[in-house]
Design a protein around this motif. Structure first.
Motif, PDB file in Angstrom:
ATOM      1  N   ASN A   1      22.540   5.902  13.580  1.00  0.00           N
ATOM      2  CA  ASN A   1      23.194   4.667  13.972  1.00  0.00           C
ATOM      3  C   ASN A   1      24.612   5.023  14.404  1.00  0.00           C
ATOM      4  OD1 ASN A   1      24.588   2.232  14.129  1.00  0.00           O
ATOM      5  ND2 ASN A   1      23.638   1.367  12.289  1.00  0.00           N
ATOM      6  N   PRO A   2      24.945   4.907  15.696  1.00  0.00           N
ATOM      7  CA  PRO A   2      26.287   5.303  16.145  1.00  0.00           C
ATOM      8  C   PRO A   2      27.406   4.481  15.520  1.00  0.00           C
ATOM      9  CG  PRO A   2      25.104   4.148  17.882  1.00  0.00           C
ATOM     10  CD  PRO A   2      24.107   4.425  16.806  1.00  0.00           C
ATOM     11  N   LEU A   3      27.079   3.303  14.992  1.00  0.00           N
ATOM     12  CA  LEU A   3      28.089   2.483  14.334  1.00  0.00           C
ATOM     13  C   LEU A   3      28.197   2.804  12.843  1.00  0.00           C
ATOM     14  CD1 LEU A   3      27.441  -1.002  15.990  1.00  0.00           C
ATOM     15  CD2 LEU A   3      28.994   0.824  16.718  1.00  0.00           C
ATOM     16  N   ARG A   4      27.269   3.590  12.334  1.00  0.00           N
ATOM     17  CA  ARG A   4      27.298   4.002  10.925  1.00  0.00           C
ATOM     18  C   ARG A   4      26.666   5.401  10.832  1.00  0.00           C
ATOM     19  NH1 ARG A   4      27.246   1.128   5.763  1.00  0.00           N
ATOM     20  NH2 ARG A   4      26.197   2.403   4.185  1.00  0.00           N
ATOM     21  N   PRO A   5      27.330   6.409  11.363  1.00  0.00           N
ATOM     22  CA  PRO A   5      26.721   7.740  11.455  1.00  0.00           C
ATOM     23  C   PRO A   5      26.611   8.476  10.129  1.00  0.00           C
ATOM     24  CG  PRO A   5      28.984   7.802  12.238  1.00  0.00           C
ATOM     25  CD  PRO A   5      28.666   6.362  11.984  1.00  0.00           C
ATOM     26  N   ARG A   6      27.301   8.013   9.092  1.00  0.00           N
ATOM     27  CA  ARG A   6      27.351   8.789   7.858  1.00  0.00           C
ATOM     28  C   ARG A   6      25.986   8.934   7.201  1.00  0.00           C
ATOM     29  NH1 ARG A   6      30.595   4.642   3.810  1.00  0.00           N
ATOM     30  NH2 ARG A   6      28.857   3.152   3.451  1.00  0.00           N
ATOM     31  N   ASP A   7      25.091   7.946   7.373  1.00  0.00           N
ATOM     32  CA  ASP A   7      23.774   8.047   6.758  1.00  0.00           C
ATOM     33  C   ASP A   7      23.023   9.255   7.307  1.00  0.00           C
ATOM     34  OD1 ASP A   7      24.278   5.771   5.286  1.00  0.00           O
ATOM     35  OD2 ASP A   7      23.338   4.437   6.746  1.00  0.00           O
ATOM     36  N   ALA A   8      23.061   9.412   8.632  1.00  0.00           N
ATOM     37  CA  ALA A   8      22.379  10.552   9.251  1.00  0.00           C
ATOM     38  C   ALA A   8      23.063  11.862   8.874  1.00  0.00           C
ATOM     39  CB  ALA A   8      22.346  10.377  10.766  1.00  0.00           C
ATOM     40  N   VAL A   9      24.395  11.850   8.875  1.00  0.00           N
ATOM     41  CA  VAL A   9      25.136  13.075   8.551  1.00  0.00           C
ATOM     42  C   VAL A   9      24.858  13.491   7.105  1.00  0.00           C
ATOM     43  CG1 VAL A   9      27.436  14.072   8.288  1.00  0.00           C
ATOM     44  CG2 VAL A   9      26.917  12.642  10.276  1.00  0.00           C
ATOM     45  N   ASN A  10      24.836  12.540   6.190  1.00  0.00           N
ATOM     46  CA  ASN A  10      24.553  12.865   4.795  1.00  0.00           C
ATOM     47  C   ASN A  10      23.151  13.443   4.637  1.00  0.00           C
ATOM     48  OD1 ASN A  10      27.065  11.980   4.015  1.00  0.00           O
ATOM     49  ND2 ASN A  10      26.372   9.962   3.335  1.00  0.00           N
ATOM     50  N   PHE A  11      22.199  12.870   5.346  1.00  0.00           N
ATOM     51  CA  PHE A  11      20.834  13.400   5.282  1.00  0.00           C
ATOM     52  C   PHE A  11      20.780  14.815   5.862  1.00  0.00           C
ATOM     53  CE2 PHE A  11      16.759  14.131   7.447  1.00  0.00           C
ATOM     54  CZ  PHE A  11      15.886  14.052   6.371  1.00  0.00           C
ATOM     55  N   GLY A  12      21.468  15.008   6.994  1.00  0.00           N
ATOM     56  CA  GLY A  12      21.432  16.316   7.644  1.00  0.00           C
ATOM     57  C   GLY A  12      22.100  17.415   6.847  1.00  0.00           C
ATOM     58  N   SER A  13      22.952  17.033   5.891  1.00  0.00           N
ATOM     59  CA  SER A  13      23.662  18.024   5.094  1.00  0.00           C
ATOM     60  C   SER A  13      22.939  18.353   3.788  1.00  0.00           C
ATOM     61  CB  SER A  13      25.083  17.547   4.786  1.00  0.00           C
ATOM     62  OG  SER A  13      25.041  16.336   4.028  1.00  0.00           O
ATOM     63  N   ALA A  14      21.694  17.912   3.676  1.00  0.00           N
ATOM     64  CA  ALA A  14      20.952  18.156   2.438  1.00  0.00           C
ATOM     65  C   ALA A  14      20.786  19.634   2.157  1.00  0.00           C
ATOM     66  CB  ALA A  14      19.586  17.467   2.503  1.00  0.00           C
ATOM     67  N   ASN A  15      20.604  20.427   3.204  1.00  0.00           N
ATOM     68  CA  ASN A  15      20.572  21.881   3.034  1.00  0.00           C
ATOM     69  C   ASN A  15      20.962  22.539   4.342  1.00  0.00           C
ATOM     70  OD1 ASN A  15      18.129  22.358   4.663  1.00  0.00           O
ATOM     71  ND2 ASN A  15      17.027  21.401   2.956  1.00  0.00           N
TER      72      ASN A  15
ATOM     73  N   MET B   1      12.284  21.414  -3.408  1.00  0.00           N
ATOM     74  CA  MET B   1      12.797  20.168  -2.821  1.00  0.00           C
ATOM     75  C   MET B   1      11.752  19.584  -1.878  1.00  0.00           C
ATOM     76  SD  MET B   1      16.398  19.639  -0.777  1.00  0.00           S
ATOM     77  CE  MET B   1      16.955  18.009  -0.337  1.00  0.00           C
ATOM     78  N   ALA B   2      11.580  18.239  -1.895  1.00  0.00           N
ATOM     79  CA  ALA B   2      10.532  17.606  -1.099  1.00  0.00           C
ATOM     80  C   ALA B   2      10.716  17.841   0.388  1.00  0.00           C
ATOM     81  CB  ALA B   2      10.498  16.110  -1.401  1.00  0.00           C
ATOM     82  N   LEU B   3      11.965  17.988   0.840  1.00  0.00           N
ATOM     83  CA  LEU B   3      12.205  18.190   2.267  1.00  0.00           C
ATOM     84  C   LEU B   3      11.573  19.467   2.779  1.00  0.00           C
ATOM     85  CD1 LEU B   3      15.950  17.087   2.617  1.00  0.00           C
ATOM     86  CD2 LEU B   3      13.911  15.818   3.281  1.00  0.00           C
ATOM     87  N   ILE B   4      11.430  20.457   1.909  1.00  0.00           N
ATOM     88  CA  ILE B   4      10.868  21.741   2.332  1.00  0.00           C
ATOM     89  C   ILE B   4       9.440  21.553   2.825  1.00  0.00           C
ATOM     90  CG2 ILE B   4      10.236  24.054   1.536  1.00  0.00           C
ATOM     91  CD1 ILE B   4      12.550  23.913  -0.406  1.00  0.00           C
ATOM     92  N   ALA B   5       8.736  20.553   2.286  1.00  0.00           N
ATOM     93  CA  ALA B   5       7.334  20.349   2.643  1.00  0.00           C
ATOM     94  C   ALA B   5       7.169  19.685   4.004  1.00  0.00           C
ATOM     95  CB  ALA B   5       6.650  19.511   1.568  1.00  0.00           C
ATOM     96  N   LEU B   6       8.245  19.173   4.578  1.00  0.00           N
ATOM     97  CA  LEU B   6       8.157  18.480   5.859  1.00  0.00           C
ATOM     98  C   LEU B   6       8.324  19.448   7.016  1.00  0.00           C
ATOM     99  CD1 LEU B   6      10.337  15.327   5.053  1.00  0.00           C
ATOM    100  CD2 LEU B   6       7.859  15.530   4.943  1.00  0.00           C
TER     101      LEU B   6
ATOM    102  N   TRP C   1      20.703  21.291   8.361  1.00  0.00           N
ATOM    103  CA  TRP C   1      21.956  21.129   9.105  1.00  0.00           C
ATOM    104  C   TRP C   1      21.880  21.857  10.446  1.00  0.00           C
ATOM    105  CZ3 TRP C   1      25.826  17.875   8.594  1.00  0.00           C
ATOM    106  CH2 TRP C   1      27.052  18.143   9.209  1.00  0.00           C
ATOM    107  N   VAL C   2      21.317  23.038  10.433  1.00  0.00           N
ATOM    108  CA  VAL C   2      21.164  23.811  11.667  1.00  0.00           C
ATOM    109  C   VAL C   2      20.115  23.172  12.569  1.00  0.00           C
ATOM    110  CG1 VAL C   2      20.461  26.042  12.623  1.00  0.00           C
ATOM    111  CG2 VAL C   2      21.905  25.955  10.566  1.00  0.00           C
ATOM    112  N   LEU C   3      19.022  22.694  11.961  1.00  0.00           N
ATOM    113  CA  LEU C   3      17.923  22.119  12.736  1.00  0.00           C
ATOM    114  C   LEU C   3      18.380  20.918  13.559  1.00  0.00           C
ATOM    115  CD1 LEU C   3      14.852  21.907  13.380  1.00  0.00           C
ATOM    116  CD2 LEU C   3      14.665  20.455  11.339  1.00  0.00           C
ATOM    117  N   VAL C   4      19.228  20.072  12.987  1.00  0.00           N
ATOM    118  CA  VAL C   4      19.610  18.823  13.660  1.00  0.00           C
ATOM    119  C   VAL C   4      20.968  18.948  14.354  1.00  0.00           C
ATOM    120  CG1 VAL C   4      18.251  17.424  12.055  1.00  0.00           C
ATOM    121  CG2 VAL C   4      20.659  17.884  11.552  1.00  0.00           C
ATOM    122  N   GLN C   5      21.394  20.134  14.637  1.00  0.00           N
ATOM    123  CA  GLN C   5      22.714  20.340  15.232  1.00  0.00           C
ATOM    124  C   GLN C   5      22.857  19.587  16.554  1.00  0.00           C
ATOM    125  OE1 GLN C   5      23.778  24.441  15.810  1.00  0.00           O
ATOM    126  NE2 GLN C   5      25.759  23.961  16.727  1.00  0.00           N
ATOM    127  N   ALA C   6      21.853  19.717  17.427  1.00  0.00           N
ATOM    128  CA  ALA C   6      21.943  19.055  18.730  1.00  0.00           C
ATOM    129  C   ALA C   6      21.952  17.534  18.563  1.00  0.00           C
ATOM    130  CB  ALA C   6      20.777  19.484  19.616  1.00  0.00           C
TER     131      ALA C   6
END
Length: 326
Positions: A20-34, A1-6, A38-43
Motif C-alpha cells: 500500500n503506497p499510503l502505508r508501506p510499513r506493513d509490506a516493509v515489515n513483512f519483507g524484513s522477516a529474514n 519458520m513458516a515462511l520457509i515452507a512458502l 528481504w533480498v527476494l522482494v528488493q525490486a
C-alpha cells in the motif's frame, strides 16, 4: 519458520498484497522477516518506495501540509496518512496533470474513507489535457473508491470519451455514488450516449448535473429512454392443446433512475425533441423522485417548454421545488 515452507512466488504474492503506497510499513515489515526474503522482494520494495514518494508528491501538490521541522521521509509518511484518512477532497486549481490523475487512479483502491472528490479547474480542460480524465477513469477498477458518494469534475475534459467513465462505473467502481457533477467537460451527444447505460444502471443516483456541455437531443433521449422489457421466463413443457404462456412483450419494464432528485441540464444544446423525450419520460412515470429540473439556457421553443413543465408538474408523486424551463 513458516515462511520457509512458502515458494518464492507465494512470498512475492503476499508482499504484493501488502504493498500500500499510503502505508508501506506493513509490506516493509513483512519483507524484513529474514534476509532471504528481504533480498527476494528488493525490486518490489523499490517500486513501493517510488509509488510512496509519488503519492506524497500528489498530496503536497493538492495543498496538504505537514510540519517543516520533520525529515523528508517523515513528511512523506504524514502526507500519505492524510491522503489515506481523508473523507473529503476538494482540489481547486491544483494544476493536476494527466500523470497526477493516473496516480490518483492507482491510489483509488487504498482510499477507503474518501466520500467526496471534487476536482475543479477554472481554465477550460485544466492542465490534464484531453486524456486526463480518461486515464483516471481507466484506472478505476471494481470496488475503487468504495465510500465515494460525490464526484465533481469541473473544466476537466471528458468529451466523447466518456465511455471510459461509463466503463468504470459499469464495472463496479464508485459503488456508492449518489451525486455526479460534470460541468464544462465538452460532453456531447456521443459522450452522453456512451455514459447513459452506466448512469441508468445506478438506481441510487440522486443528483446529476451536466452543465455547460454541448449535449443535444439524442444524448438526453438516450438517458431517459424507456428500458427494454425483461426477458420472458422459460416456457414450461405443455400439451399442444393449451394456450402459450405470456411473452416478455407483456412484462412491464422496470424504470431506471428512480431515486434521482435533481436533473440539471442548463446551458446545453437541448431543443424541442429533447424536451419532448424528457416530457414523455415524466408522463410514463419515470424519474418519480425528481423534483428539481433545471433547463435554463437551452433553445427549446415556448411550446416545448410548456409541455415539459406540464409533464414535470403533473405527477402526484412529485413536489417540484424549482422549474427552470426558460
Amino acid at each position: 519458520m513458516a515462511l520457509i515452507a512458502l515458494s518464492d512466488d507465494e512470498l512475492n504474492s503476499i508482499f504484493s498484497r501488502l504493498c500500500n503506497p499510503l502505508r508501506p510499513r506493513d509490506a516493509v515489515n513483512f519483507g524484513s522477516a529474514n534476509h532471504a526474503l528481504w533480498v527476494l522482494v528488493q525490486a518490489l520494495r523499490q517500486q513501493l518506495k517510488e509509488r510512496h514518494e509519488t503519492a506524497a508528491a500528489l498530496g503536497c501538490k493538492v495543498g496538504l501540509t505537514v510540519g517543516q521541522n520533520q525529515s523528508e521521509a517523515a513528511k512523506r509518511v504524514w502526507l500519505c496518512r492524510m491522503l489515506r484518512e481523508a473523507t473529503r477532497a476538494m482540489w481547486v486549481d491544483a494544476g493536476l496533470t494527466a500523470t497526477d490523475l493516473t496516480t490518483l487512479a492507482t491510489l483509488s483502491p487504498v482510499l477507503p474513507a474518501l466520500g467526496e472528490l471534487r476536482l475543479i479547474e477554472n481554465l477550460p480542460t485544466g492542465k490534464s489535457g484531453p486524456d486526463g480524465v480518461q486515464l483516471l477513469a481507466a484506472g478505476l477498477g471494481a470496488g475503487a473508491l468504495p465510500a465515494l458518494t460525490v464526484l465533481q469534475l469541473d473544466n476537466m475534459y471528458v468529451g466523447n470519451v466518456a465511455s471510459a467513465l461509463g466503463t468504470a462505473l459499469s464495472c463496479g467502481a464508485l459503488p456508492r455514488l449518489e451525486k455526479l457533477f460534470l460541468d464544462t467537460n465538452g460532453i456531447g451527444d456521443a459522450g452522453l450516449i456512451a455514459l447513459a447505460p452506466a448512469l441508468r444502471g445506478r438506481p441510487a443516483l440522486q443528483q446529476l448535473l451536466l452543465v455547460h456541455n454541448p449535449i443535444g437531443d439524442e444524448g438526453l433521449a438516450a438517458l431517459v429512454a424507456p428500458p427494454p422489457p425483461p426477458p420472458p421466463p422459460p416456457s414450461p413443457p405443455r400439451p399442444s392443446s393449451t394456450l402459450p404462456p405470456p411473452t416478455g412483450a407483456l412484462l412491464r419494464p422496470v424504470e431506471v433512475l428512480t431515486k434521482l432528485r435533481e436533473l440539471t441540464l442548463s446551458h446545453t444544446q437541448i431543443s424541442d425533441a429533447g424536451c419532448a423525450a424528457l416530457a414523455a419520460a415524466f408522463d410514463r412515470g419515470a424519474l418519480p423522485g425528481c423534483n428539481i429540473l433545471n433547463m435554463m439556457g437551452n433553445s427549446a421553443s415556448a411550446a416545448a417548454r410548456a409541455n415539459l413543465v406540464r409533464a414535470f408538474t403533473s405527477s402526484d408523486e412529485r413536489s417540484p421545488h424549482f422549474v427552470f424551463a426558460r
